[in-house]
Design an enzyme around this catalytic site. Structure first.
Site, short mmCIF file in Angstrom:
data_model
loop_
_atom_site.label_atom_id
_atom_site.label_comp_id
_atom_site.label_asym_id
_atom_site.label_seq_id
_atom_site.Cartn_x
_atom_site.Cartn_y
_atom_site.Cartn_z
N ASN A 115 41.84 44.77 37.90
CA ASN A 115 42.74 45.79 38.44
C ASN A 115 44.13 45.17 38.54
OD1 ASN A 115 44.11 47.65 39.97
ND2 ASN A 115 42.87 47.40 41.82
N LYS B 27 46.89 46.51 39.24
CA LYS B 27 47.78 47.14 40.22
C LYS B 27 49.15 47.39 39.58
CE LYS B 27 44.90 45.10 43.71
NZ LYS B 27 44.72 44.58 45.03
N HIS C 155 40.33 53.41 45.64
CA HIS C 155 40.69 52.02 45.98
C HIS C 155 41.29 51.98 47.38
CE1 HIS C 155 42.83 48.21 46.01
NE2 HIS C 155 41.93 47.82 45.12
N GLU D 132 43.80 50.55 48.57
CA GLU D 132 45.26 50.74 48.64
C GLU D 132 45.62 52.22 48.52
OE1 GLU D 132 46.18 47.77 45.71
OE2 GLU D 132 45.53 46.26 47.15
N GLU E 247 34.42 46.74 48.21
CA GLU E 247 35.59 45.91 48.45
C GLU E 247 35.95 45.95 49.93
OE1 GLU E 247 38.06 45.35 44.65
OE2 GLU E 247 38.69 47.22 45.54
N GLY F 284 43.14 40.78 48.44
CA GLY F 284 44.46 40.16 48.35
C GLY F 284 44.78 39.19 49.48
N SER G 209 39.37 39.07 46.67
CA SER G 209 39.70 37.66 46.49
C SER G 209 38.70 36.89 45.63
CB SER G 209 39.89 36.98 47.85
OG SER G 209 40.94 37.61 48.56
P1 PGA Z 1 42.05 40.91 44.94
O1 PGA Z 1 42.06 42.50 44.75
O2 PGA Z 1 41.11 40.34 43.91
O3 PGA Z 1 43.49 40.49 44.70
O4 PGA Z 1 41.60 40.63 46.32
C1 PGA Z 1 40.87 43.21 44.48
C2 PGA Z 1 41.16 44.67 44.34
O5 PGA Z 1 42.09 45.16 45.00
O6 PGA Z 1 40.51 45.37 43.56
#
Ligand code: PGA
Length: 256
Positions: free
Chosen positions: A10, A12, A96, A98, A168, A174, A213
């Site tokens: 992803n 982003k 997601h 976010e 997640e 993140g 992460s």
């Molecule tokens: P990350 O993000 O691996 O940077 O923690 C995962 C995601 O948002 O799908």
């Protein structure tokens, strides 16, 4: 593992069209022969068409990061499923954290988007996960169950193998903080049991990705964790070295 692991990146809001095309070109050259995983790139909307073209003739998949649920209309700034389809993508990330937490997407919207994706024969990568407060107050199972029930409402008769779930935990996205192997196994096992109640025995076979992460240091142990079918990766998916390293490590665990 006896089914191919799935590794979705992803991106982003990262990478221009040129950067994205160059990135997938490099990854393709480095790992094409060694991949024993379904690798899916999810770049921003603007790069979808070019990246689909750059990967033409390979097994790499391409997915979008969101969609609107209507076919067309007066929705300034939105993109429909049909528009996504016309770029050649096969997948779409929906729900997601976010989107839920920064942009206020509700379970009702996410449900409509999943319907739209399935109707258009795109594979939804449906994301669910609890916040830190949910976990601290022992609400994790309840939150996961609600998100699944609401997100998949009205889909009792679909073939659940046409979708992918991504677990997640919001607090692990993140942040550099990964859920422990025990927490991952517990959450994935629970999600499987909810899917089994919804869809019967086949519910156990729905792929469940872990996200939060994931990096080259934790990928090997996470992929061996019970009920983990692969990863949804943010930060580490936009770095060539890290992403190739994860794909190579994960590929070793797939036994034909
Ligand atoms: P990350 O993000 O691996 O940077 O923690 C995962 C995601 O948002 O799908």
């Amino acid at each position: 593992m006896d089914t191919k692991p799935i590794i979705a990146g992803n991106w982003k809001m990262h990478k221009s069209v040129e950067e994205g095309v160059s990135f997938v070109g490099k990854i393709k050259n480095r790992i094409l022969d060694k991949v024993e995983a379904k690798v899916i790139f999810c770049p921003p909307f603007t790069s979808l068409f070019s990246i689909v073209k750059a990967l033409n003739g390979t097994d790499f998949g391409v997915g979008a990061q969101n969609t609107h649920f209507d076919v067309q209309g007066a929705y300034t700034g939105e993109i429909s499923i049909e528009m996504l389809k016309s770029t050649g993508v096969q997948y779409v990330i929906l729900g997601h954290s976010e989107r839920r937490h920064i942009f206020g997407e509700t379970d009702i919207w996410i449900n409509k988007k999943i319907h739209a994706a399935l109707n258009a024969e795109l594979v939804p990568i449906f994301c669910i996960g609890e916040t830190l407060d949910d976990r601290k107050s022992n609400q994790t199972a309840q939150v996961l169950k609600n998100q699944l029930n609401l997100g998949l409402q009205g889909m009792e008769s679909i073939d659940p193998l046409k979708m992918i779930i991504a677990y997640e935990p919001v607090w692990a996205i993140g942040t550099g903080e990964t859920a422990s192997l025990h927490q991952v196994a517990e959450a994935h096992g629970y999600i499987q049991s909810v899917l089994e109640r919804m869809f019967g025995q086949v519910g156990y076979e729905v792929p469940i990705l872990y996200g939060g992460s994931v990096n080259e240091n934790n990928a090997a142990e996470l992929i061996q964790t019970d009920c983990v079918s692969g990863f949804l990766i943010g930060g580490a998916s936009i770095k060539e070295e890290s992403f190739c390293n994860i794909v190579e490590q994960v590929s070793k665990f797939y036994k034909r």
